[in-house]
Design an enzyme around this catalytic site. Structure first.
Site, PDB file in Angstrom:
ATOM      1  CG  HIS A 380      -2.108  -0.919   0.934  1.00 10.85           C
ATOM      2  ND1 HIS A 380      -3.197  -0.549   0.205  1.00 10.85           N
ATOM      3  CD2 HIS A 380      -2.261  -2.173   1.626  1.00 10.85           C
ATOM      4  CE1 HIS A 380      -3.868  -1.476   0.634  1.00 10.85           C
ATOM      5  NE2 HIS A 380      -3.445  -2.652   1.216  1.00 10.85           N
ATOM      6  CE  LYS A 571      -6.730  13.135   0.885  1.00  6.61           C
ATOM      7  NZ  LYS A 571      -6.948  12.165  -0.006  1.00  6.61           N
ATOM      8  NE  ARG A 572      -2.540   7.896   7.174  1.00  8.35           N
ATOM      9  CZ  ARG A 572      -1.132   7.669   6.448  1.00  8.35           C
ATOM     10  NH1 ARG A 572      -0.253   8.246   7.318  1.00  8.35           N
ATOM     11  NH2 ARG A 572      -1.026   7.292   5.354  1.00  8.35           N
ATOM     12  CE  LYS A 577      -2.646  10.091   3.585  1.00  9.31           C
ATOM     13  NZ  LYS A 577      -3.328   9.507   2.273  1.00  9.31           N
ATOM     14  CB  THR A 679     -10.601   4.430  -1.359  1.00 10.08           C
ATOM     15  OG1 THR A 679     -10.321   4.577   0.132  1.00 10.08           O
ATOM     16  CG2 THR A 679      -9.838   3.327  -1.704  1.00 10.08           C
ATOM     17  CE  LYS A 683     -14.325   5.209   0.547  1.00  9.21           C
ATOM     18  NZ  LYS A 683     -13.347   5.353   1.913  1.00  9.21           N
TER      19      LYS A 683
END
Length: 834
Positions: A380, A571-572, A577, A679, A683
């Site tokens: 991942h 998100k985390r 990110k 993901t 969504k």
């Protein structure tokens, strides 16, 4: 497991007093009557409450238990069929299962939602009120756990016999509270009021050993050994049924809880050492207390390794026991497929070898062939810190037999390469299971690769980078082992349940078959220019935004305009990110709006949510920066409400179910080459949000399916990122060439957003200037330009809603059902019902 999508946001309200006359069952609707009778019986005989005196939570428990009974009938039927037909089973090992609430998901998959709504209504109970009473199971953190939950849902929906294996965390990751802009962590006590969906199986218990000594044995060519652990912990099973779509098949999520074999040393207690008498119990139960305990200390590192071995060993012992009830170990690869979800269960490879060789007396080579035949591994991440490795001294002390097995696997592996003429020292060092650079460490990614017959990435870009970077030399040696399986999401939760208004619209346009076959959403393309459809879609979105706006105000005190652009990054919190890029551009936007107050600014609401790991201090500083900027911006009356910022605390599945249907813009802005797939991007696009993002992860595949005109792509490619890093990370010239960026950084440096502590963000500014590894500064201007294009496009409703429809239809391929079919056909060799 089952998942609930739209839980009420307030535990209060919605349940009125019940009088005796309302308990009489109607004769005109037997289905409703049956459910009413079942709920009342559960309330009385399982919860122990009189309906007249019952409180909201009592009704929730009774309702959940009633639904569970309907699931159990199908669960037993599915289990019997799997045994009778001797079907191959899939075992999905994951340290996380972010399953979300279960009540409404179970009802939806069983087709009982409206029947239950009516039954409860006649009892004076509101189903909407019960939804918010159910706690989110604290069994995961982010995409890894959510993917595992989606895949469990799809395996059940596709009638693939499967078990999910994980840990039953007592307190989860943590409950996030934001106080004065700072993240604080508290236990997430989700089991405080019992979990009505699970079944404890005290008879299913396995001994898990730690430490001790190993005695070599002469049998099996000297490969076998006798391990005498110094400590034993019992793994106790808790089972939760996972019901598939339309209730046709039910699988099992089995979670392990740690118990001490001797929870109370009575002799020690009677000597007066009352705390010491409970020491073994505390040490054992610590294993399943918290997800991802901080590994800053040696004790924290050891606890993480104990967790991973604990659940891997229990799971493998369990699946071998089940297999041996009907077949021999020689047939294991024909009957069993084990999927490692990341490297956390990688120690299972060595555990399988220990059980086969030491316990079941199998020859080493045969055991290794079987092990490789059953295991496959999903990678991942390419981040070094996420590709786990363990200090050799820790492994030798905690798992001495497994360390021996890993040494032998490695030695035989390197010997085979040498015999094949591959003796280059650099190559051998690269593919060794032991990292010899610095203190010796065991490479769990390498162990996962070597012990598996298939290794998959989770997006086309990520899989290609795996072959070129972290597993380059392994790929050269085993060119057929790495395959791609792009992630998917369950549309049942993230569309049907999370966004019923949109689902109704889609069924009206594309027909009811889209509920069973997401590919039918492609029909939307033919209607993408329909202005009447645009109005309907806009109305659905506005309703969702109004609902989210109420949540934002309740939880943060920030009042937002539902007609503004809802710009969302959920998100985390992690530097790659790039929440920092987002808030930095927001600072620049704020400065521009102050400088030009009469310009035609697009009203915008910036919504952030996500947790930072407790020991990840930079990520926690970014959370504080977001909140500090929000405090200044939201209080500035000169903006006239045209820019608002909200950080929603304690992000979880239920909150995501509220945010995603209300989102207009989806922020997927990671440094290219660092996000494996994502993901959340799927969504959000499925619910009609347009994506602003880099060419990273599954963004590339989303771009291919929705078209370049319907997504906002910016920034460097993965190859350009590597080239830029190679050229140096000093961004002084880049910043000097960007007046917007320079001004934004100066506002951070000056302490404008941190009065009383001017230096609070100096380290952030210094890193963005001198050593910008995640290339925030390098991508800033391209991001700002893309955001300007977003603002302009938002002012063109015809364009926006046409693009939204093309996004919804274009991402129909990103279904977890599609992904699981690919796993079944290409990796697990499991037949699918047609």
């Amino acid at each position: 497991m089952a998942y609930n999508e739209f839980g009420s946001d307030s535990p209060g309200g919605g349940v009125r007093a019940v009088n005796a006359s309302q308990l009489a069952l109607p004769v005109q609707d037997e289905d409703v009557a049956t459910l009413r009778r079942l709920i009342v019986n559960k309330l009385a005989y399982s919860v122990g409450k009189d309906p007249i005196a019952a409180r909201e939570h009592d009704w929730f428990l009774a309702t959940a238990l009633a639904v569970r009974d309907r699931v159990i009938e199908r669960w037993m039927t599915s289990t019997r069929a799997t045994k009778a037909e001797k079907k191959k089973r899939v075992y999905y090992l994951s340290l996380e299962f972010l399953i979300g609430r279960s009540l409404v998901d179970s009802l939806h998959n069983l087709g009982l939602t409206e029947t239950m709504r009516t039954a409860l209504g006649e009892l004076g109970v509101d189903l909407e009120a019960l939804r918010g009473l159910e706690p989110d199971p604290a069994l995961g953190n982010g995409g890894l756990g959510r993917l595992a939950a989606c895949y469990m849902d799809s395996m059940a929906s596709l009638a693939i016999p499967a078990h999910g294996y994980g840990i039953r965390y007592e307190n989860g990751l943590f409950r996030q509270v934001i106080k004065d802009g700072i993240q604080q962590e508290f236990p997430d006590t989700w089991l405080e009021h019992r979990n009505p969906w699970e079944f404890e199986r005290p008879e299913v218990a396995y001994p898990i050993g730690f430490g001790g000594s190993v005695q070599a044995l002469a049998e099996n060519d000297g490969h076998a050994a006798l391990w005498r652990p110094a400590e034993i912990v019992d793994a106790i099973a808790f089972d939760t049924p996972v019901v598939g779509w339309r209730g046709r098949h039910v699988n099992t999520l089995r979670l392990w809880s740690a118990r001490a074999p001797d929870p109370l040393r009575l002799d020690t207690f009677n000597r007066g050492d009352h705390l010491g008498a409970l020491a073994a119990r505390g040490r054992a139960e610590a294993i399943t207390q918290v997800l991802y305990p901080s590994d800053e200390s040696e004790a924290g590192q050891e606890l993480r390794l104990r967790q991973e071995y604990f659940f891997a060993s229990a799971s493998i012992q369990d699946l071998l026991r089940r297999h041996l009830e009907a077949a021999s170990l020689e047939t294991l690869p024909e009957c069993v497929a084990i999927q490692l979800n990341d490297t956390h269960p990688a120690i299972g490879v060595a555990e399988m070898m220990r059980l086969l060789v030491d316990v079941h007396h199998m020859a080493w080579e045969k055991a290794w062939t079987i092990t490789q035949g059953v295991f496959s591994y999903t990678n991942h991440t390419l981040l070094p810190e996420a590709l786990e490795s363990w200090p050799v001294p820790l492994m030798e002390r905690l798992l001495p037999r497994h360390m021996q097995i890993i040494y032998l696997i490695n030695a035989l592996h390197l010997d085979r390469l040498a015999e094949a003429g591959k003796s280059d020292p650099a190559l051998l060092a690269s593919v060794s299971l032991i990292d010899e650079h610095g203190p010796r460490r065991v490479r769990m990614g390498a162990l996962s690769f070597l012990g598996s017959h298939r290794v998959n990435g989770v997006s086309a870009l990520h899989t290609g980078l795996m072959k070129e970077t972290v597993f380059r030399d392994f790929h050269a040696l085993y060119p057929d082992r790495i395959v791609n399986k792009t992630n998917g999401i369950t549309f049942r939760r993230w569309l049907h349940e999370a966004n019923p208004g949109l689902t109704t619209l889609l069924v009206d346009v594309a027909g009811p078959t889209v509920l069973d076959n997401p590919e039918g959403l492609a029909l939307l393309a033919a209607h993408s220019g329909d202005s009447a459809l645009h109005e309907r879609l806009s109305a659905v979105r506005r309703t969702n935004k109004e609902r989210l706006g109420r949540i934002v105000e309740e939880r943060t005190g920030v009042r937002v305009d539902p007609d503004a652009l809802f710009d969302v990054q959920i998100k985390r919190i992690h530097e790659y990110k790039r929440q920092l890029l987002n808030i930095l551009e927001t600072v620049a936007l704020y400065a521009a709006m102050r400088a030009h107050p009469t310009s035609e600014w697009t009203p915008r609401v910036k919504i952030f949510a996500g947790k930072a790991a407790p020991s990840y201090h930079r990520a926690k500083l970014i959370i504080r920066l977001i909140n500090d900027v929000a405090q200044v911006v939201n209080a500035d009356a000169t903006l006239r409400g045209r820019l608002k910022i909200a950080f929603l605390p304690n992000y979880n599945v239920s909150l995501a179910e509220r945010i995603i249907p209300a989102s207009d813009l989806s922020e997927q802005i990671s440094t290219a080459g660092m996000e494996a797939s994502g993901t959340g991007n799927m969504k959000l696009a499925l619910n009609g949000a347009l994506t602003i993002g880099t060419l990273d992860g599954a963004n590339i595949e989303i771009l291919e399916r929705v078209g370049a005109d319907n997504i906002f792509i910016f920034g460097m490619t993965a190859a350009e990122v590597e080239a830029r890093r190679a050229a140096g990370l000093d961004m002084a010239e880049t910043i000097a060439a960007s007046p917007m960026l320079a001004q934004a950084l100066e506002e951070l440096r000056s302490g404008r957003f941190s009065p009383g502590e001017a230096d609070r963000y100096r380290s952030l500014v210094d890193d963005l200037t001198d050593r910008d590894y995640f290339l925030v500064s390098a991508d800033f201007d391209a991001y700002a330009q893309a955001q300007a294009e977003v603002a302009a496009r938002w002012r063109d409703p015809a364009f926006w809603w046409r693009s939204a429809l093309l996004n919804i239809g274009g991402v129909s391929w990103f279904s977890s059902d599609r992904a699981i079919r690919e796993y079944a056909e290409d990796i697990w060799n499991v037949p699918l019902a047609r």
